[in-house]
Design a protein around this motif. Structure first.
Motif, PDB file in Angstrom:
ATOM      1  N   PRO A  65       0.786  -1.235   0.000  1.00  0.00           N
ATOM      2  CA  PRO A  65       0.000   0.000   0.000  1.00  0.00           C
ATOM      3  C   PRO A  65       0.821   1.290   0.000  1.00  0.00           C
ATOM      4  O   PRO A  65       0.526   2.206  -0.758  1.00  0.00           O
ATOM      5  N   GLU A  66       1.852   1.363   0.807  1.00  0.00           N
ATOM      6  CA  GLU A  66       2.614   2.609   0.883  1.00  0.00           C
ATOM      7  C   GLU A  66       3.281   2.920  -0.453  1.00  0.00           C
ATOM      8  O   GLU A  66       3.190   4.040  -0.969  1.00  0.00           O
ATOM      9  N   LYS A  67       3.921   1.917  -1.022  1.00  0.00           N
ATOM     10  CA  LYS A  67       4.591   2.087  -2.310  1.00  0.00           C
ATOM     11  C   LYS A  67       3.568   2.438  -3.404  1.00  0.00           C
ATOM     12  O   LYS A  67       3.790   3.356  -4.200  1.00  0.00           O
ATOM     13  N   SER A  68       2.451   1.726  -3.435  1.00  0.00           N
ATOM     14  CA  SER A  68       1.416   1.981  -4.442  1.00  0.00           C
ATOM     15  C   SER A  68       0.848   3.385  -4.319  1.00  0.00           C
ATOM     16  O   SER A  68       0.640   4.070  -5.321  1.00  0.00           O
ATOM     17  N   LEU A  69       0.591   3.821  -3.094  1.00  0.00           N
ATOM     18  CA  LEU A  69       0.012   5.143  -2.883  1.00  0.00           C
ATOM     19  C   LEU A  69       0.957   6.257  -3.313  1.00  0.00           C
ATOM     20  O   LEU A  69       0.528   7.234  -3.941  1.00  0.00           O
TER      21      LEU A  69
END
Length: 155
Positions: free
Chosen positions: A97-101
Motif C-alpha cells: 500500500p505505501e509504495k502503491s500510494l
C-alpha cells in the motif's frame, strides 16, 4: 515553475475535465495523509473506493467514447491506454500500500496533466461536431460520487 495558460475546453469535454480535478484532489488527499502519518492501509481503503467510484467509470468512458475519435494506433492513445493499465494496477495493488500510494499520487497527477494539456487538445482539434454532441449527451448525467466516509485528510 512552469506556468500554463488556461485551456479552452470544449463544453462536451468539460465533465471529464471536472473529473480530472477530482483525480488531482485524490493526490492531494494522499499527500496530506502521508504528512499526517495516516496508516497506508487506511488510505488504501480510500484509494479502492476512489477507484471504483471515480477512476474505473472515468477510464471506461474515455476508452469507449473519447479515445476512438483518434486512430487506435495514435501514439497519444497508446500512451493513454498504457497509463490507464498502469494506474489500474497501482489502484488494485493492496500488497504494497505505501509504495502503491506514493506512485499513484505521482503517476495519476502526471497522467491527468498529459490528458488535459496534450490528449484532450488533440481530440478537440479533430473531433466532429457529431462526435462532440454524442460525448456531451452521454456525460450530461454524470453524477458526483457520494462523499467518502473516512476523510482522513481533514484530521
Amino acid at each position: 515553475m512552469e506556468v500554463h495558460k488556461p485551456i479552452k475546453r470544449h463544453k462536451a469535454l468539460q465533465p471529464l475535465s471536472r473529473q480530472h480535478h477530482f483525480g488531482l484532489l485524490f493526490g492531494w488527499k494522499i499527500r496530506k495523509g502521508f504528512a499526517k502519518n495516516i496508516a497506508p492501509e487506511r488510505m488504501m481503503k480510500y484509494a479502492s473506493w476512489f477507484y471504483s467510484h471515480e477512476i474505473e467509470p472515468h477510464f471506461n468512458d474515455e476508452e469507449k467514447y473519447l479515445f476512438p475519435i483518434l486512430d487506435p494506433s495514435h501514439e497519444l492513445i497508446e500512451r493513454a491506454l498504457k497509463e490507464h493499465r498502469r494506474l489500474k494496477r497501482l489502484f488494485l495493488d493492496t500488497a504494497h500500500p505505501e509504495k502503491s500510494l506514493h506512485r499513484l499520487e505521482e503517476e495519476l497527477d502526471a497522467h491527468i496533466r498529459f490528458e488535459e494539456r496534450i490528449l484532450f487538445n488533440e481530440i478537440q482539434k479533430v473531433a466532429t461536431q457529431e462526435q462532440l454532441d454524442k460525448i456531451e449527451e452521454i456525460h450530461s448525467d454524470i453524477e458526483k460520487a457520494p462523499d467518502y466516509e473516512d476523510p482522513f485528510w481533514d484530521e
